[in-house]
Design a protein around this motif. Structure first.
Motif, PDB file in Angstrom:
ATOM      1  N   ALA A 131      -0.464  -1.855  -5.700  1.00 53.71           N
ATOM      2  CA  ALA A 131       0.671  -1.193  -5.150  1.00 53.71           C
ATOM      3  C   ALA A 131       1.909  -1.867  -5.306  1.00 53.71           C
ATOM      4  O   ALA A 131       3.119  -1.609  -5.413  1.00 53.71           O
TER       5      ALA A 131
ATOM      6  N   LYS B 289       6.648   5.466  -1.798  1.00 55.82           N
ATOM      7  CA  LYS B 289       5.174   5.715  -1.769  1.00 55.82           C
ATOM      8  C   LYS B 289       4.297   4.380  -2.023  1.00 55.82           C
ATOM      9  O   LYS B 289       3.375   4.285  -1.345  1.00 55.82           O
ATOM     10  N   SER B 290       4.763   3.759  -3.092  1.00 55.46           N
ATOM     11  CA  SER B 290       4.065   2.459  -3.179  1.00 55.46           C
ATOM     12  C   SER B 290       4.226   1.352  -2.162  1.00 55.46           C
ATOM     13  O   SER B 290       3.294   0.826  -1.940  1.00 55.46           O
TER      14      SER B 290
ATOM     15  N   LYS C 237      -0.571   0.176   3.929  1.00 55.01           N
ATOM     16  CA  LYS C 237      -1.824   0.544   4.187  1.00 55.01           C
ATOM     17  C   LYS C 237      -2.826  -0.449   3.775  1.00 55.01           C
ATOM     18  O   LYS C 237      -3.840  -0.776   4.415  1.00 55.01           O
ATOM     19  N   SER C 238      -2.706  -1.155   2.505  1.00 58.33           N
ATOM     20  CA  SER C 238      -3.550  -1.773   2.037  1.00 58.33           C
ATOM     21  C   SER C 238      -3.627  -3.298   3.044  1.00 58.33           C
ATOM     22  O   SER C 238      -4.787  -3.799   3.457  1.00 58.33           O
TER      23      SER C 238
ATOM     24  N   ASN D   8       1.560   2.530   0.388  1.00 60.83           N
ATOM     25  CA  ASN D   8       0.392   2.113  -0.135  1.00 60.83           C
ATOM     26  C   ASN D   8       0.378   0.277   0.274  1.00 60.83           C
ATOM     27  O   ASN D   8      -0.767   0.005   0.469  1.00 60.83           O
TER      28      ASN D   8
END
Length: 168
Positions: free
Chosen positions: A113, A144-145, A151-152, A148
């Motif tokens: 990401a 969006k990246s 989220k990671s 991510n």
């Protein structure tokens, strides 16, 4: 008491730069026709000095944005900064200190990401100058990246039930 986990994500600059240059090449190639060859040629980022410096500046800015996003996990001190250019030879490293329940399976996703964010934000910056009609799409991809990345680092492992003590 559980120990925090050191997590390291290395973004290899040669691969990142290749990905950026290739992305602009492939996009240009897909829209080229007999009438727009000059415009398309300017879309291609290259390692020529004037292009390369712009690409490196955008990568540096994007990496600073990632570090701001991950500040609570960064394992570094920094009370000083500089606007000096970065090198296309030195890899970018995120050294994080994660909670003991960080799900290690998310480490690869974090690295990918981060790479993807840097690629997309750099292409977006490049296209703001050379191809305004596609710039917004890359801004959206970079967002969006970044999501991510968030989220990671937010992935946690499920607690483990203690094992029963063996009967003596």
């Amino acid at each position: 008491m559980a120990v925090k986990k050191p997590v390291k994500a290395t973004i290899q600059m040669p691969w990142l730069i290749y990905d950026i240059l290739n992305e602009t090449y492939l996009r240009g190639r897909t829209i080229q026709d007999d009438t727009n060859y000059k415009e398309v040629a300017s879309m291609f980022a290259s390692e020529d000095e004037e292009n390369y410096e712009k690409v490196l500046r955008s990568i540096k800015k994007g990496f600073a944005e990632i570090k701001t996003e991950l500040a609570e996990y960064l394992d570094e001190s920094g009370l000083e900064t500089s606007n000096a250019a970065i090198s296309g030879e030195e890899d970018l490293v995120l050294a994080l200190t994660m909670p003991s329940n960080f799900n290690e399976a998310a480490t690869a996703g974090l690295g990918e990401a981060a790479h993807d964010y840097l690629k997309n934000v750099t292409v977006a910056d490049w296209y703001l100058v050379t191809n305004k009609q596609d710039a917004e799409a890359y801004v959206a991809l970079s967002q969006k990246s970044l999501e991510n990345i968030r989220k990671s680092v937010s992935k946690r492992s499920r607690p483990k039930r203690p094992e029963k003590p063996a009967n003596p």
